[in-house]
Design a protein around this motif. Structure first.
Motif, short mmCIF file in Angstrom:
data_model
loop_
_atom_site.label_atom_id
_atom_site.label_comp_id
_atom_site.label_asym_id
_atom_site.label_seq_id
_atom_site.Cartn_x
_atom_site.Cartn_y
_atom_site.Cartn_z
N HIS A 146 119.18 31.77 -11.46
CA HIS A 146 119.13 30.90 -10.29
C HIS A 146 118.76 29.44 -10.60
CE1 HIS A 146 119.21 30.10 -6.06
NE2 HIS A 146 117.99 29.59 -6.10
N ALA A 147 118.03 29.19 -11.67
CA ALA A 147 117.72 27.80 -12.03
C ALA A 147 119.03 27.05 -12.27
CB ALA A 147 116.85 27.77 -13.28
N GLN A 148 119.15 25.86 -11.70
CA GLN A 148 120.41 25.14 -11.72
C GLN A 148 121.02 25.01 -13.11
OE1 GLN A 148 120.25 21.11 -10.29
NE2 GLN A 148 122.45 20.89 -10.30
N ALA A 149 120.22 24.63 -14.09
CA ALA A 149 120.75 24.43 -15.44
C ALA A 149 121.26 25.75 -16.02
CB ALA A 149 119.69 23.83 -16.34
N ARG A 150 120.51 26.83 -15.81
CA ARG A 150 120.95 28.12 -16.37
C ARG A 150 122.17 28.64 -15.63
NH1 ARG A 150 115.24 28.63 -16.88
NH2 ARG A 150 115.07 29.86 -15.00
N LEU A 151 122.27 28.38 -14.34
CA LEU A 151 123.46 28.79 -13.60
C LEU A 151 124.68 28.06 -14.15
CD1 LEU A 151 124.89 30.25 -11.31
CD2 LEU A 151 124.15 28.42 -9.77
N ARG A 152 124.53 26.79 -14.45
CA ARG A 152 125.64 26.02 -15.02
C ARG A 152 126.03 26.55 -16.39
NH1 ARG A 152 123.96 20.36 -15.47
NH2 ARG A 152 126.15 19.89 -15.76
N VAL A 153 125.06 26.92 -17.21
CA VAL A 153 125.34 27.47 -18.54
C VAL A 153 126.11 28.79 -18.41
CG1 VAL A 153 124.29 28.51 -20.60
CG2 VAL A 153 123.38 26.36 -19.68
N VAL A 154 125.60 29.67 -17.58
CA VAL A 154 126.23 30.99 -17.43
C VAL A 154 127.63 30.85 -16.84
CG1 VAL A 154 126.05 33.21 -16.23
CG2 VAL A 154 124.03 32.21 -17.30
N MET A 194 131.12 29.57 -27.69
CA MET A 194 131.29 28.12 -27.62
C MET A 194 130.24 27.48 -28.51
SD MET A 194 131.12 25.66 -24.22
CE MET A 194 132.72 26.15 -23.60
N ALA A 195 130.62 26.43 -29.20
CA ALA A 195 129.67 25.72 -30.04
C ALA A 195 128.62 25.05 -29.16
CB ALA A 195 130.39 24.68 -30.89
N PHE A 196 127.39 25.06 -29.62
CA PHE A 196 126.27 24.49 -28.89
C PHE A 196 126.57 23.05 -28.47
CE2 PHE A 196 122.39 22.01 -28.72
CZ PHE A 196 121.53 22.78 -27.97
N ASN A 197 127.07 22.24 -29.39
CA ASN A 197 127.33 20.83 -29.06
C ASN A 197 128.43 20.68 -28.00
OD1 ASN A 197 125.33 19.74 -30.65
ND2 ASN A 197 126.65 19.58 -32.46
N SER A 198 129.43 21.55 -28.04
CA SER A 198 130.48 21.49 -27.02
C SER A 198 129.92 21.84 -25.65
CB SER A 198 131.62 22.46 -27.37
OG SER A 198 132.23 22.08 -28.57
N LEU A 199 129.06 22.86 -25.61
CA LEU A 199 128.43 23.25 -24.35
C LEU A 199 127.52 22.14 -23.84
CD1 LEU A 199 128.05 25.52 -22.26
CD2 LEU A 199 126.23 26.44 -23.71
N LYS A 200 126.77 21.54 -24.74
CA LYS A 200 125.86 20.43 -24.38
C LYS A 200 126.67 19.28 -23.77
CE LYS A 200 124.49 17.77 -27.76
NZ LYS A 200 124.97 16.44 -27.58
N LEU A 230 129.76 19.41 -22.48
CA LEU A 230 130.41 19.86 -21.25
C LEU A 230 129.47 19.77 -20.05
CD1 LEU A 230 132.86 21.30 -19.85
CD2 LEU A 230 131.71 23.45 -20.43
N LEU A 231 128.21 20.16 -20.27
CA LEU A 231 127.26 20.22 -19.16
C LEU A 231 126.45 18.93 -19.00
CD1 LEU A 231 125.98 23.87 -19.70
CD2 LEU A 231 127.73 23.05 -18.10
N GLY A 232 126.61 18.01 -19.95
CA GLY A 232 125.88 16.75 -19.86
C GLY A 232 124.37 16.94 -19.99
N MET A 233 123.98 17.88 -20.82
CA MET A 233 122.56 18.18 -21.02
C MET A 233 122.11 17.64 -22.37
SD MET A 233 122.59 22.13 -19.61
CE MET A 233 120.82 22.38 -19.65
N THR A 234 120.81 17.43 -22.49
CA THR A 234 120.27 17.06 -23.80
C THR A 234 120.17 18.33 -24.64
OG1 THR A 234 117.97 17.43 -23.18
CG2 THR A 234 118.89 15.21 -22.75
N ALA A 235 120.11 18.15 -25.94
CA ALA A 235 119.99 19.31 -26.84
C ALA A 235 118.71 20.08 -26.55
CB ALA A 235 120.03 18.85 -28.29
N GLY A 236 117.62 19.37 -26.32
CA GLY A 236 116.35 20.03 -26.05
C GLY A 236 116.36 20.83 -24.76
N ASN A 237 116.92 20.23 -23.72
CA ASN A 237 116.98 20.92 -22.43
C ASN A 237 117.88 22.15 -22.51
OD1 ASN A 237 116.57 21.38 -19.71
ND2 ASN A 237 118.00 19.83 -19.02
N LEU A 238 119.04 22.00 -23.13
CA LEU A 238 119.94 23.15 -23.28
C LEU A 238 119.28 24.24 -24.11
CD1 LEU A 238 122.62 24.57 -22.87
CD2 LEU A 238 123.55 23.25 -24.80
N SER A 239 118.59 23.86 -25.16
CA SER A 239 117.94 24.83 -26.02
C SER A 239 116.88 25.64 -25.26
CB SER A 239 117.30 24.11 -27.21
OG SER A 239 116.68 25.02 -28.07
N VAL A 240 116.11 24.97 -24.44
CA VAL A 240 115.08 25.66 -23.64
C VAL A 240 115.72 26.70 -22.72
CG1 VAL A 240 113.42 25.34 -21.76
CG2 VAL A 240 113.35 23.84 -23.76
#
Length: 104
Positions: free
Chosen positions: A13-21, A33-39, A41-51
């Motif tokens: 339900h968290a917005q960022a995780r919903l976007r990832v899923v 998908m490669a981490f950097n491509s996903l980052k 695509l979603l316009g997220m920072t590496a740290g935020n996506l990693s969390v």
């Protein structure tokens, strides 16, 4: 109201995780998908996506594969079968919730 409202999966339900899923769900089963491509695509920072990926991985919703392309480390992310089922359940629950919200 005679129907109980559905529970929404708090992991997704968290917005960022919903976007990832949602982004990973469009891939074929077993595709990643490669981490950097996903980052990107979603316009997220590496740290935020990693969390958020860590929380999804702890729930068994994503699989993370760290490897190398030549000498360059590359991280791939895939939605697991459990993650796909959780996303299906989540979308079904949110539709039910909205359908029961009333209105016009």
């Amino acid at each position: 109201m005679d129907k109980a409202l559905p529970e929404l999966d708090p992991v997704i339900h968290a917005q960022a995780r919903l976007r990832v899923v949602a982004a990973l769900n469009v891939l074929g089963e077993g595709d990643e998908m490669a981490f950097n491509s996903l980052k990107d695509l979603l316009g997220m920072t590496a740290g935020n996506l990693s969390v958020h990926l860590t929380k999804l991985e702890e729930a068994g919703y994503v699989a993370i594969n760290k490897t190398h392309r030549g000498r360059t480390p590359v991280t791939f992310v895939a939605l697991t079968r459990r993650g796909r089922l959780a996303f299906e359940d989540y979308t079904r629950a949110i539709r039910t919730l909205l359908d029961n919200a009333g209105g016009v």
